[in-house]
Design a protein around this motif. Structure first.
Motif, PDB file in Angstrom:
ATOM      1  N   TRP A   5       0.844  -1.191   0.000  1.00 20.78           N
ATOM      2  CA  TRP A   5       0.000   0.000   0.000  1.00 20.78           C
ATOM      3  C   TRP A   5       0.873   1.232   0.000  1.00 20.78           C
ATOM      4  CZ3 TRP A   5      -1.225   4.058   3.462  1.00 20.78           C
ATOM      5  CH2 TRP A   5      -2.397   4.762   3.144  1.00 20.78           C
ATOM      6  N   CYS A   6       0.653   2.104  -0.979  1.00 19.10           N
ATOM      7  CA  CYS A   6       1.418   3.345  -1.091  1.00 19.10           C
ATOM      8  C   CYS A   6       2.925   3.091  -1.093  1.00 19.10           C
ATOM      9  CB  CYS A   6       1.048   4.316   0.018  1.00 19.10           C
ATOM     10  SG  CYS A   6      -0.495   5.183  -0.312  1.00 19.10           S
ATOM     11  N   TYR A  10       3.209  -4.227   4.086  1.00 23.08           N
ATOM     12  CA  TYR A  10       2.731  -4.428   5.453  1.00 23.08           C
ATOM     13  C   TYR A  10       2.425  -5.909   5.624  1.00 23.08           C
ATOM     14  CZ  TYR A  10       2.329   0.628   5.380  1.00 23.08           C
ATOM     15  OH  TYR A  10       2.618   1.947   5.264  1.00 23.08           O
ATOM     16  N   GLU A  11       2.826  -6.445   6.740  1.00 20.61           N
ATOM     17  CA  GLU A  11       2.709  -7.881   6.933  1.00 20.61           C
ATOM     18  C   GLU A  11       1.977  -8.175   8.230  1.00 20.61           C
ATOM     19  OE1 GLU A  11       5.957 -10.888   5.772  1.00 20.61           O
ATOM     20  OE2 GLU A  11       6.191 -10.634   7.939  1.00 20.61           O
ATOM     21  N   CYS A  12       1.104  -9.160   8.172  1.00 25.37           N
ATOM     22  CA  CYS A  12       0.493  -9.637   9.404  1.00 25.37           C
ATOM     23  C   CYS A  12       0.366 -11.151   9.316  1.00 25.37           C
ATOM     24  CB  CYS A  12      -0.876  -8.995   9.621  1.00 25.37           C
ATOM     25  SG  CYS A  12      -2.129  -9.533   8.446  1.00 25.37           S
TER      26      CYS A  12
END
Ligand SMILES: [Fe+2]
Length: 192
Positions: A5-6, A10-12
């Motif tokens: 994103w952008c 990002y990781e989860c």
């Protein structure tokens, strides 16, 4: 699960597959599709059309001739073009090309591109078949031939692609990749 994103990742961690759902709200809809059922089109007489003919999905841009991203596959198919160099020609492209081989052999690099392998040719970087693919295509009899046991994919985008530091330092990185074109600068006589 990783989301971009952008320009940032990002990781989860989740305890199940994000595709393990019966419904989905929002802008993203997971979908499972057997790429082997995609019907490609191609040259029926001569020439090698632009690989965008193999586009499965596209996110068009406002500029004609470019896409934000095309998802393209190179599946099993018949090669029938006469008087033609059948593999991809040597070219530069305004689009960046990120490719991978899912299984089998890729005709433009039959020995140098193994399943699980990936390649990135950023915009305006020249590329094309390796030496052995060139030699085979330049000398073989152009009878109809079925390409079997092959499935490659490509993400083609008008945006330059940047490597993560993780990707740039992988042990499997191929620092001598450029050598696959060694010998093509000499006049080809069938025995380079
Ligand atoms: Fe290309």
């Amino acid at each position: 699960m990783t989301v971009k994103w952008c320009g940032n990742f990002y990781e989860c961690e989740i305890g199940h597959s994000p595709l393990d759902v019966i419904g989905w709200h929002g802008n993203y809809a997971p979908y499972k599709y057997d790429l082997r059922t995609f019907s490609p089109v191609g040259a029926l007489l001569f020439d090698h059309p632009d690989p965008s003919i193999f586009t499965v999905m596209t996110a068009p841009s406002g500029e004609d001739g470019t896409a934000n991203v095309d998802f393209v596959i190179f599946p099993e198919r018949w090669l029938v073009a006469e008087h033609s160099f059948r593999p991809p020609w040597y070219h530069m492209n305004i689009m960046s090309e990120f490719m991978g081989l899912i299984y089998g052999r890729y005709d433009a690099k039959p020995d140098g591109f193994v399943p699980g392998g990936m390649s990135l040719h950023n915009c305006m970087l020249p590329h094309g078949p390796d030496l052995s693919a060139y030699q085979k295509a330049a000398t073989e009899e152009l009878k109809p031939r079925r390409l079997t046991d092959t499935l490659a994919f490509m993400f083609e985008t008008r945006f330059p692609q940047q490597l993560t530091s993780y990707a740039a330092s992988l042990a499997t990185l191929q620092p001598d990749y450029g050598k696959c074109w060694d010998g093509l600068d000499r006049k080809f006589n069938g025995k380079p």
